[in-house]
Design an enzyme around this catalytic site. Sequence first.
Site, PDB file in Angstrom:
ATOM      1  CG  ASP A  64      51.000 -58.348   4.280  1.00 61.71           C
ATOM      2  OD1 ASP A  64      51.757 -57.463   3.843  1.00 61.71           O
ATOM      3  OD2 ASP A  64      50.015 -58.120   5.008  1.00 61.71           O
ATOM      4  CE  LYS A  67      51.901 -58.058  -3.353  1.00 60.10           C
ATOM      5  NZ  LYS A  67      51.084 -58.480  -2.224  1.00 60.10           N
ATOM      6  CG  ASN A  89      49.600 -48.654   0.471  1.00 55.88           C
ATOM      7  OD1 ASN A  89      50.407 -48.587  -0.432  1.00 55.88           O
ATOM      8  ND2 ASN A  89      48.310 -48.813   0.263  1.00 55.88           N
ATOM      9  CB  ALA A  90      53.337 -51.904  -1.020  1.00 53.14           C
ATOM     10  N   GLY A  91      54.505 -53.364   1.516  1.00 57.08           N
ATOM     11  CA  GLY A  91      55.729 -53.759   2.206  1.00 57.08           C
ATOM     12  C   GLY A  91      56.287 -55.010   1.565  1.00 57.08           C
ATOM     13  CG  HIS A  92      56.933 -55.687  -1.980  1.00 53.83           C
ATOM     14  ND1 HIS A  92      56.829 -55.191  -3.251  1.00 53.83           N
ATOM     15  CD2 HIS A  92      55.678 -56.034  -1.613  1.00 53.83           C
ATOM     16  CE1 HIS A  92      55.563 -55.225  -3.632  1.00 53.83           C
ATOM     17  NE2 HIS A  92      54.856 -55.739  -2.655  1.00 53.83           N
ATOM     18  CB  THR A  93      60.593 -58.656   3.339  1.00 53.27           C
ATOM     19  OG1 THR A  93      59.743 -57.852   4.155  1.00 53.27           O
ATOM     20  CG2 THR A  93      61.892 -58.922   4.068  1.00 53.27           C
ATOM     21  CD  GLN A 274      48.471 -52.021  -1.459  1.00 51.15           C
ATOM     22  OE1 GLN A 274      48.173 -51.673  -2.575  1.00 51.15           O
ATOM     23  NE2 GLN A 274      49.477 -51.492  -0.825  1.00 51.15           N
ATOM     24  CB  THR A 289      44.140 -50.421  -0.443  1.00 48.67           C
ATOM     25  OG1 THR A 289      44.980 -49.254  -0.441  1.00 48.67           O
ATOM     26  CG2 THR A 289      44.204 -51.096  -1.807  1.00 48.67           C
ATOM     27  CB  THR A 349      56.914 -55.054   5.529  1.00 38.85           C
ATOM     28  OG1 THR A 349      56.707 -56.433   5.295  1.00 38.85           O
ATOM     29  CG2 THR A 349      58.302 -54.656   5.145  1.00 38.85           C
ATOM     30  CG  ASP A 383      58.457 -72.719   5.263  1.00 40.83           C
ATOM     31  OD1 ASP A 383      57.954 -72.140   4.295  1.00 40.83           O
ATOM     32  OD2 ASP A 383      59.068 -72.118   6.178  1.00 40.83           O
ATOM     33  CB  SER A 465      63.082 -70.866   2.538  1.00 35.60           C
ATOM     34  OG  SER A 465      64.105 -70.197   1.819  1.00 35.60           O
TER      35      SER A 465
END
Length: 480
Positions: A64, A67, A89-93, A274, A289, A349, A383, A465
């Site tokens: 988190d 990336k 299981n990964a969460g990329h926004t 991860q 993991t 995510t 920030d 940002s």
Amino acid sequence: MADAPHPNPSPEGEGLYLRNLAAALASAAKSAKAAPGPRWSFWGSVQQDSIMANVTVIGSQWGDEGKGKIVDWLASRADAVVRFQGGHNAGHTLVVGEQVYKLSLLPSGIVTGTLSIIGNGVVLDPWALRDEITKLRGQGVAINPENFAIADNCALILPFHRDLDALRETAAGAGKIGTTGRGIGPAYEDKVGRRAIRVCDLAHLDKLEPQLDRLTAHHDALRAGFGEPPIDRERLIADLTEIADYVLEYAQPVWKRLKKVRKAGARILFEGAQGVLLDVDHGTYPFVTSSNTVSGTAAAGSGLGPSAVGFVLGIAKAYTTRVGSGPFPTELEDEIGQRLGERGHEFGTVTGRKRRCGWFDAVLVRQSCAVSGVTGIALTKLDVLDGFDTIRICTGYRLRGKILDYFPAHSADQAEVEPIYEEMDGWQETTAGARSYADLPAQAIKYIQRVQELIETPIALVSTSPEREDTILIRDPFSD
Ligand code: IMP
């Protein structure tokens, strides 16, 4: 069917072969020396891969780290993006203009239309894949066999893996890992236990019996222990039959495609999931993991050699977060931790779980950089630290009267270490949206420089940002 005879059936046979080969090479070298005219080179006789600057992006904390944005930013200049470990299981926004894309399984390059590849090191839930593709198509993203491929030797996550993940977590009491509940661990266990069903099996469902015997022999015993019925083989075959064509449309030997891509001089971006502290060997075991998240896995998990890994870009948040259980020396369970979480929108995510928050731990990131050969760091979410009067950085640990400059291996020691902090003045101005060092307050620059010194790794870029363009570039990872 009887086994075919081995070409070198005995160690002596192998020794003989090697001795003959050595003799042949020695004689070739001798005659090459004696021969007049241009020297023939054994070395140069086969076309080597053109050495382009590839980039491998990995998380250097507990995941988190942001990336998704960095990979998206780099993907616009890559010719292929490859996922090499983990699963959904990964969460990329990714934030692109007004659009927010949430990816769990697909490589981030898919959003920009870059060739996106799921490597053999990934564990693939075919139904999660279909859901994610459907969702992205709904957002206008084109996904087809031209721009998307899946390794045919990728192990599958099946419905009973998800069940087992949940059953074990519920039964684990104080030993609960806090997994994402996606069946990742059980799927990797089956892969290493040589009983996994893989993508290529979907094309041969009529030949699945022996593999199913191995799989059910193992799982039915486990399930019985939990009071669950045996695996329904007919149902499983029916489910796999229903999804097979969907997955097979993209399946291929991706090592071959990547070899071609590399030979053509294209740039490859390897996208880690991860973070190094969740690596099954180097992380905070057992609260990790089930895959290797370090940079070296990019090679084994995609079917390219280690030289393909290229520039290793470690992503680190300007503070620290973690989801799930396990040690976290700099965790803040006070209003500062609360403030970091709120300002940083620290919710998972994938699972929506609240992330635990704390100060930047330079010991951990230095260790991650070392075990993963990080070339440069991308520092993200600077920030979030805006407006603090003072900021702390962990520079070492105290453990039973001793000072440590590394994170010990045992989970009891990891839980007991006390962080040693260095305190710095904060800054009141905003750093959000800064695109050059000149846009940053002097104290923020001092913070970045101190982090760099303590982790003994250069900072290659700073992200200010979620927007792609709000990035301060110090060293371009893709420059040759
Ligand atoms: P699993 O990967 O679902 O087995 O979960 C094992 C541990 O890794 C848990 O602590 C999870 O919270 C953590 N984890 C897995 N994937 C991610 C991720 O993408 N970001 C952060 N933590 C993760």
